[in-house]
Enzyme design. Structure first.
Site, PDB file in Angstrom:
ATOM      1  CG  ASP A 173      -1.802  -1.091   1.388  1.00  0.00           C
ATOM      2  OD1 ASP A 173      -2.176  -1.653   0.360  1.00  0.00           O
ATOM      3  OD2 ASP A 173      -2.153  -1.422   2.538  1.00  0.00           O
TER       4      ASP A 173
HETATM    5  N1  URA Z   1      -1.246  -5.940   3.902  1.00  0.00           N
HETATM    6  C1  URA Z   1      -1.688  -4.669   3.937  1.00  0.00           C
HETATM    7  O1  URA Z   1      -2.677  -4.380   4.573  1.00  0.00           O
HETATM    8  N2  URA Z   1      -0.981  -3.740   3.270  1.00  0.00           N
HETATM    9  C2  URA Z   1       0.123  -4.011   2.566  1.00  0.00           C
HETATM   10  O2  URA Z   1       0.717  -3.112   1.972  1.00  0.00           O
HETATM   11  C3  URA Z   1       0.573  -5.331   2.543  1.00  0.00           C
HETATM   12  C4  URA Z   1      -0.139  -6.282   3.225  1.00  0.00           C
END
Ligand code: URA
Length: 245
Positions: free
Chosen positions: A102
């Site tokens: 993310d």
């Molecule tokens: N899980 C999440 O919530 N975000 C990420 O970036 C990777 C795994």
């Protein structure tokens, strides 16, 4: 195996869309035969020609990036935000991230120009263990952490068992640091898992990908994987997939 238009684009001949046009116009040959169909998949051993000239294949490259927060796991962003490939602007290869983290998540991200390698690692069957460290709002209850370990129902189905460790808890600030190892790669999975037990994730970092760690790197730094690490990752993915089949 990769789509023909992608292979042409990757060779630096044209954009993906322009490559599709070249195919439709009959200017592309695979192993000596004109191909006008777009869905065709080719392997590295296939001979691809554009306008009668064989395309140059890029040497495969493999990188490990310590992605900082505030960067998009993509090769471009229509809003002009920083993307992970901006850290590799000195390289001519068309690399892309293997999966995604993310925008607000930091940590270990692999990038490559090798589509087969990326597909192998990202295939749902081959999911390799990834270790995240989350800072949570509130201190998760032991029984709720157990729920995460066993698998918890999310809107897209129950999660696979996870390994969870409470690393520390700050009673005054009402926050905790929790390590969680998962092998699935669903969208915002770790954040949603903690939301499901009532503890919002305030900060998230991926610390490990299989046997790979961030050791020696600062946020925004990258290194090339060694040929041995690439081999090991392939072997690990195939091993996991054998166990799962
Ligand atoms: N899980 C999440 O919530 N975000 C990420 O970036 C990777 C795994």
């Amino acid at each position: 195996m990769e789509r023909l238009q992608k292979v042409i684009a990757r060779a630096g001949i044209a954009s993906r869309r322009k490559s599709e046009e070249l195919i439709k116009e009959g200017r592309v040959k695979v192993n000596g035969k004109v191909v006008t169909e777009l869905g065709m998949k080719v392997s590295p051993s296939d001979k691809v020609e554009v306008n009668e000239i064989q395309i140059e294949k890029e040497e495969p490259v493999y990188f490990l990036l310590y992605k900082p927060r505030g960067v998009i796991s993509s090769v471009n962003d229509d809003k002009g935000r920083k993307v992970v490939t901006d850290f590799f602007s000195q390289f001519k290869e068309r690399i892309f991230p293997v999966g995604r983290l993310d925008y607000d998540t930091s940590g270990l991200l692999l990038l490559t120009n090798d589509g087969e390698f990326a597909n192998l690692l990202m295939h749902p069957k081959n999911e390799i263990d990834k270790v995240y460290v989350a800072k949570t709002k509130g201190i998760p209850l032991r029984e709720n952490l157990r729920k995460l370990e066993k698998g918890i129902r999310l809107e897209d189905g129950k999660t696979a068992p996870a390994k969870v460790k409470l690393l520390s808890a700050d009673k005054k600030k009402q926050t905790a640091i929790v390590e969680i190892a998962i092998h699935e790669g669903r969208n915002r999975q770790v954040r949603r898992m903690f939301e499901a037990i009532g503890n919002e994730v305030l900060k998230l970092k991926r610390e490990r990908y299989g046997f790979l760690t961030l050791n020696g790197l600062k946020a925004g730094e990258a290194r090339e994987l060694t040929p041995h690490e690439v081999k090991q990752l392939r072997a690990l993915a195939m091993d996991v997939s054998k166990k799962n089949s």
